[in-house]
Write an enzyme that holds these catalytic residues in place. Structure first.
Site: not given
Length: 297
Positions: A52, A96, A119
């Site tokens: 990322k 995460q 997200d």
């Protein structure tokens, strides 16, 4: 002839466009920043987070990295989440997952500022997706379902009126993609199959599109799909390759299905790169909304 839905190539085109949008934002004095919180050192999570930040460098987004040891407490994790909520340099961020055992993941997600939810998985943003069947959404969208739809759209695959069979009810895609597929702008009909579904193969054989997100290697076999079906392989399993002597990533769809399909996404190289690209898209869109709100003030 079956069409390979190349997620790597499609994601590269999207990132190029995002890079141009980031450059225009910087000209206006706005620099998008993506934050990540990694707890522990799970190899898969470490690799994914590193990817990322590599993507951020590629398109010009600032990287904001936070790491905690595997034995971090709920309060330790919550403190970093609140820090990113307050950090003006952090446009959007992700925690995460999975978090270490004993940590209430949902409680941590609840602490995320919905406006910084890169997200698109905060309950507020999911609620907005439920409420708005038509029109534009101004809240971040779940990355993996969005990546699936963008990948199909890139190849001109129209889902209007199509029967879509989703395998798996996980929150990352299974429970959320139906909300996006049934919006007026897409207009598909969705069947969600799970461990309680009595005849999964029967549902698959009737489907125009199959989205496999179970994490069960090679579950979908050629006799379970109809000729010309579109196959999106999302589930990920790590299977030991005896001949090569190493672990390999394997999707939910048996490769023998590809020749029977009209289009398929490979795994790896299909939906995965699209998910990462959509994370960047969410961050850029957040920065654009902030910049436009500033102009109007």
């Amino acid at each position: 002839m079956s069409t390979k839905l190349d997620g790597k190539a499609t994601a590269a085109r999207i990132k190029h466009e995002l890079g141009e949008r980031v450059a225009r934002l910087k000209e206006r004095g706005v620099e998008p920043g993506l934050g990540t919180l990694l707890v522990g050192s799970d190899p898969g999570s470490v690799k994914y987070v590193a990817g990322k930040h590599a993507d951020c460098a590629e398109v010009g987004i600032r990287s904001i990295k936070h790491e905690l040891p595997a034995d971090a407490s709920f309060d330790d994790i919550a403190a970093v989440v609140r820090e990113m909520n307050e950090d003006p340099a952090c446009t959007g961020y992700i925690v995460q997952l999975p978090l270490p055992k004993g940590i209430d993941q949902n409680a941590i997600i609840d602490l995320i500022d919905p406006a910084k939810d890169a997200d698109g998985m905060h309950p507020y943003n999911l609620g907005e997706l439920v409420l708005h069947v038509r029109g534009d959404l101004t809240t971040p969208l779940p990355c993996t379902p969005r990546g699936c739809i963008e990948l199909l759209d890139a190849y001109g695959i129209d889902l209007d009126g199509k029967e879509v069979c989703v395998l798996g009810r996980g929150i990352t895609i299974g429970r959320t993609i139906g909300l996006m597929l049934t919006r007026r702008s897409v207009n598909a009909t969705v069947t969600l199959c799970h461990t309680g579904t009595r005849d999964v193969a029967d549902h698959m054989r009737r489907a125009d599109v199959i989205v496999a997100a179970m994490g069960s290697a090679g579950f979908v076999k050629p006799d379970m799909i109809k000729d010309g079906a579109v196959l999106l392989d999302v589930g990920v399993s790590r299977v030991f390759d005896e001949e090569a002597g190493r672990w390999r990533v394997k999707g939910d769809i048996d490769k023998a299905c590809h020749e029977k399909s009209s289009a398929y996404s490979p795994n790896p190289g299909g939906v995965g790169p699209m998910t990462r690209a959509m994370l960047l898209a969410n961050v850029v869109e957040m920065a654009e909304r902030r910049a436009n709100a500033g102009d109007e003030a």
